[in-house]
Motif scaffolding. Structure first.
Motif, PDB file in Angstrom:
ATOM      1  N   THR A  30       0.856  -1.187   0.000  1.00 48.11           N
ATOM      2  CA  THR A  30       0.000   0.000   0.000  1.00 48.11           C
ATOM      3  C   THR A  30       0.892   1.237   0.000  1.00 48.11           C
ATOM      4  N   ARG A  38      -7.922   7.691  -0.784  1.00 51.54           N
ATOM      5  CA  ARG A  38      -9.124   6.841  -0.769  1.00 51.54           C
ATOM      6  C   ARG A  38      -9.877   6.885   0.553  1.00 51.54           C
ATOM      7  N   CYS A 114     -20.428  -0.425  14.298  1.00 54.30           N
ATOM      8  CA  CYS A 114     -20.088   1.010  14.296  1.00 54.30           C
ATOM      9  C   CYS A 114     -21.272   1.892  14.666  1.00 54.30           C
ATOM     10  N   ARG A 152      -4.564  -5.767   2.802  1.00 56.41           N
ATOM     11  CA  ARG A 152      -4.475  -4.307   2.642  1.00 56.41           C
ATOM     12  C   ARG A 152      -5.826  -3.628   2.473  1.00 56.41           C
ATOM     13  N   ASN A 256     -14.538   6.991   6.646  1.00 55.39           N
ATOM     14  CA  ASN A 256     -13.806   7.346   5.423  1.00 55.39           C
ATOM     15  C   ASN A 256     -14.212   8.771   5.075  1.00 55.39           C
TER      16      ASN A 256
HETATM   17  N1  ACO Z   1      -3.530   0.080  -0.813  1.00 58.82           N
HETATM   18  C1  ACO Z   1      -3.393   0.040  -2.168  1.00 58.82           C
HETATM   19  N2  ACO Z   1      -4.343  -0.466  -2.950  1.00 58.82           N
HETATM   20  C2  ACO Z   1      -5.453  -0.969  -2.374  1.00 58.82           C
HETATM   21  C3  ACO Z   1      -5.629  -0.970  -0.984  1.00 58.82           C
HETATM   22  C4  ACO Z   1      -4.617  -0.424  -0.197  1.00 58.82           C
HETATM   23  N3  ACO Z   1      -4.678  -0.376   1.143  1.00 58.82           N
HETATM   24  N4  ACO Z   1      -6.818  -1.539  -0.701  1.00 58.82           N
HETATM   25  C5  ACO Z   1      -7.385  -1.872  -1.867  1.00 58.82           C
HETATM   26  N5  ACO Z   1      -6.553  -1.536  -2.888  1.00 58.82           N
HETATM   27  C6  ACO Z   1      -6.751  -1.713  -4.325  1.00 58.82           C
HETATM   28  C7  ACO Z   1      -7.757  -2.777  -4.641  1.00 58.82           C
HETATM   29  O1  ACO Z   1      -7.133  -4.054  -4.658  1.00 58.82           O
HETATM   30  C8  ACO Z   1      -8.215  -2.355  -6.017  1.00 58.82           C
HETATM   31  O2  ACO Z   1      -7.258  -2.780  -6.952  1.00 58.82           O
HETATM   32  P1  ACO Z   1      -7.748  -3.371  -8.376  1.00 58.82           P
HETATM   33  O3  ACO Z   1      -8.515  -2.255  -9.029  1.00 58.82           O
HETATM   34  O4  ACO Z   1      -6.464  -3.703  -9.034  1.00 58.82           O
HETATM   35  O5  ACO Z   1      -8.606  -4.540  -8.035  1.00 58.82           O
HETATM   36  C9  ACO Z   1      -8.148  -0.828  -5.969  1.00 58.82           C
HETATM   37  O6  ACO Z   1      -7.292  -0.514  -4.846  1.00 58.82           O
HETATM   38  C10 ACO Z   1      -9.477  -0.160  -5.760  1.00 58.82           C
HETATM   39  O7  ACO Z   1     -10.161  -0.797  -4.736  1.00 58.82           O
HETATM   40  P2  ACO Z   1     -11.620  -0.408  -4.327  1.00 58.82           P
HETATM   41  O8  ACO Z   1     -12.100  -1.351  -3.270  1.00 58.82           O
HETATM   42  O9  ACO Z   1     -12.480  -0.216  -5.546  1.00 58.82           O
HETATM   43  O10 ACO Z   1     -11.344   1.037  -3.704  1.00 58.82           O
HETATM   44  P3  ACO Z   1     -12.389   2.064  -3.136  1.00 58.82           P
HETATM   45  O11 ACO Z   1     -12.189   3.368  -3.764  1.00 58.82           O
HETATM   46  O12 ACO Z   1     -13.786   1.480  -3.098  1.00 58.82           O
HETATM   47  O13 ACO Z   1     -11.906   2.192  -1.627  1.00 58.82           O
HETATM   48  C11 ACO Z   1     -12.435   1.441   0.582  1.00 58.82           C
HETATM   49  C12 ACO Z   1     -11.892   1.058  -0.792  1.00 58.82           C
HETATM   50  C13 ACO Z   1     -11.554   2.498   1.175  1.00 58.82           C
HETATM   51  C14 ACO Z   1     -12.441   0.198   1.447  1.00 58.82           C
HETATM   52  C15 ACO Z   1     -13.891   1.997   0.426  1.00 58.82           C
HETATM   53  O14 ACO Z   1     -14.641   1.129  -0.379  1.00 58.82           O
HETATM   54  C16 ACO Z   1     -14.581   2.189   1.735  1.00 58.82           C
HETATM   55  O15 ACO Z   1     -14.198   3.016   2.539  1.00 58.82           O
HETATM   56  N6  ACO Z   1     -15.693   1.457   1.982  1.00 58.82           N
HETATM   57  C17 ACO Z   1     -16.437   1.577   3.206  1.00 58.82           C
HETATM   58  C18 ACO Z   1     -15.735   0.818   4.266  1.00 58.82           C
HETATM   59  C19 ACO Z   1     -16.296   1.114   5.628  1.00 58.82           C
HETATM   60  O16 ACO Z   1     -16.644   2.209   5.938  1.00 58.82           O
HETATM   61  N7  ACO Z   1     -16.342   0.064   6.446  1.00 58.82           N
HETATM   62  C20 ACO Z   1     -16.667   0.176   7.810  1.00 58.82           C
HETATM   63  C21 ACO Z   1     -18.127   0.318   8.049  1.00 58.82           C
HETATM   64  S1  ACO Z   1     -18.430   0.521   9.699  1.00 58.82           S
HETATM   65  C22 ACO Z   1     -18.341  -0.930  10.639  1.00 58.82           C
HETATM   66  O17 ACO Z   1     -19.332  -1.359  11.157  1.00 58.82           O
HETATM   67  C23 ACO Z   1     -17.086  -1.691  10.816  1.00 58.82           C
END
Ligand code: ACO
Length: 331
Positions: A30, A38, A114, A152, A256
Motif C-alpha cells: 500500500t 481513498r 459502528c 491491505r 472514510n
Molecule cells: N492500498 C493500495 N491499494 C489498495 C488498498 C490499499 N490499502 N486496498 C485496496 N486496494 C486496491 C484494490 O485491490 C483495487 O485494486 P484493483 O482495481 O487492481 O482490483 C483498488 O485498490 C481499488 O479498490 P476499491 O475497493 O475499488 O477502492 P475504493 O475506492 O472502493 O476504496 C475502501 C476502498 C476504502 C475500502 C472503500 O470502499 C470504503 O471506505 N468502503 C467503506 C468501508 C467502511 O466504511 N467500512 C466500515 C463500516 S463501519 C463498521 O461497522 C465496521
C-alpha cells in the motif's frame, strides 16, 4: 416529572501506540498516497496485547463521569456498545462496572458494530425516560483484534478507542430532541467476522482460514453508508421539525472522509460544520462518534443551544441518528 434526556458529560481514551501509513507501507502493498486519497486516514491507535476493551472503556468512563460531575455509585445503568468485548461473557459493561465501583448500576453490552454508540444513546434515552436517572453509555472497540494485517483492503481502515457519555434528564427542549435506529439484516454478509461465535466456533481450521478477521465488501458498504447517512439524517431532522441549515455540528461516524463528504454534499452541509477526525484515528467503530463529540466539547466548540446531528452506520447492516440540542439545565 421527566423532561428530555441530555448528555451530561463526555470522555474518550485511545491506546498509546500509533500506527502510521508509513508503518503500513512496510507491512502490506500500500502507500500513504492511496490510503490518504481513498480514505483520508493518516494514522490510527492500536492497543498493545495486554489492553482490552474494558481498559479503554473504563478510562473513557472515568473522564465522562468527571465531566458530568456524577459519581460512579450514582449510576443506574451502564451500556457498553462493543463488538470486541473482553470475552464472550461476562459483559464488558460488568467488568467496567466493577472497576468503577458503580455498585448500584445494571450493566450490559450492546452489539451494533459502528452504530453501537447511537444504539446505546437510544436505549439509554428510553431508560432515562423510564426513570433511570444516570445512564453511562460507552462506545468501545479494540477492532485491531479482528483485523488481518496482511489484508491491505481492511488493515488500513481501522483503529482502537473508546468514548463515553453520561445521560440524564435535562430541561425540556434540550438534549436528544429526535432520534432513530434501524437495521437491514439482509446486508449482514457485506461486513462480517465469520468465526468465533456459535455458527463457527474457534478451531484450528478457522484460524488457518483467517475466518476470525473482518471480511468486507468495501464499495457496497460505501454506497450503503452514503445513502443511510442522508436518509437517516433527513428523517430525524423531519421528526424534530428542523432543517439541515439549522445544524451547528454534523458528527458522522468516522469511517472514510470520502463517505462523509459525499453525504455532506447531498445534505448540503458546509464543510466548516462537519467534524472530521478520521485522519488521526481511522475507523474506531463504536467509539468514533463519542471520541469526535468529546474532542468538540474539549475544544469549547459546543455552545448551549447548538444543534448537533450524530449519525452512525455499520455492520448488521445498522444505522442510527440523534439530534441533540446542547446544554440545558440538568434535572
Ligand atoms: N492500498 C493500495 N491499494 C489498495 C488498498 C490499499 N490499502 N486496498 C485496496 N486496494 C486496491 C484494490 O485491490 C483495487 O485494486 P484493483 O482495481 O487492481 O482490483 C483498488 O485498490 C481499488 O479498490 P476499491 O475497493 O475499488 O477502492 P475504493 O475506492 O472502493 O476504496 C475502501 C476502498 C476504502 C475500502 C472503500 O470502499 C470504503 O471506505 N468502503 C467503506 C468501508 C467502511 O466504511 N467500512 C466500515 C463500516 S463501519 C463498521 O461497522 C465496521
Amino acid at each position: 416529572m421527566i423532561s428530555d434526556v441530555g448528555i451530561l458529560g463526555l470522555g474518550k481514551a485511545v491506546p498509546n501506540r500509533i500506527l502510521t501509513n508509513a508503518d503500513l507501507e512496510a507491512m502490506v502493498d500500500t502507500s500513504d498516497e492511496w490510503i490518504t486519497t481513498r480514505t483520508g486516514i493518516k494514522q490510527r491507535y492500536i492497543a498493545d496485547p495486554e489492553i482490552a476493551a474494558s481498559d479503554l472503556g473504563y478510562e473513557a468512563a472515568l473522564q465522562a463521569l468527571a465531566a458530568a460531575g456524577v459519581k460512579a455509585d450514582e449510576l443506574d445503568l451502564i451500556i457498553a456498545a462493543t463488538t470486541t468485548p473482553d470475552m464472550p461473557f461476562p459483559a464488558t459493561a460488568c467488568i467496567i462496572q466493577d472497576r468503577l465501583k458503580a455498585k448500584g448500576a445494571a450493566a450490559f453490552d450492546l452489539a451494533a458494530a459502528c452504530s453501537g454508540f447511537i444504539y446505546g444513546l437510544e436505549v439509554g434515552r428510553t431508560m432515562v425516560k423510564a426513570g433511570y436517572q444516570r445512564v453511562l453509555v460507552i462506545g468501545v472497540d479494540v477492532i485491531s483484534r479482528l483485523i488481518d494485517y496482511s489484508d491491505r483492503s481492511t488493515c488500513v481502515l481501522f483503529g482502537d478507542g473508546a468514548g463515553a457519555a453520561v445521560l440524564g434528564p435535562v430541561e425540556t427542549g434540550y438534549g436528544i430532541i429526535a432520534s432513530e435506529i434501524g437495521a437491514d439484516g439482509s446486508g449482514a454478509g457485506l461486513l462480517h467476522v465469520p468465526a468465533g461465535g456459535s455458527r463457527m466456533p474457534a478451531q484450528l481450521e478457522t484460524i488457518e482460514n483467517k475466518s476470525h478477521y473482518v471480511k468486507m465488501s468495501g464499495s457496497e458498504v460505501f454506497k450503503f453508508a452514503v445513502r443511510v447517512i442522508c436518509d437517516s439524517s433527513n428523517r430525524v431532522l423531519e421528526k424534530a421539525g428542523t432543517a439541515c441549515s439549522e445544524v451547528s455540528w454534523f458528527v458522522p461516524h468516522q469511517a472514510n472522509v470520502r463517505i462523509i463528504k459525499a453525504a455532506a454534499d447531498r445534505l448540503n452541509i458546509d464543510r466548516e460544520r462537519i467534524y472530521v477526525n478520521v485522519d488521526r484515528y481511522g475507523n474506531t467503530s463504536a467509539a468514533s462518534i463519542p471520541i469526535a463529540l468529546t474532542e468538540l466539547d474539549e475544544a469549547g466548540q459546543l455552545k448551549s443551544g447548538d444543534l448537533v446531528l450524530l449519525v452512525g452506520f455499520g455492520a448488521g447492516l445498522t444505522w442510527g441518528s440523534a439530534l441533540v440540542r446542547w446544554g440545558g439545565m440538568i434535572l
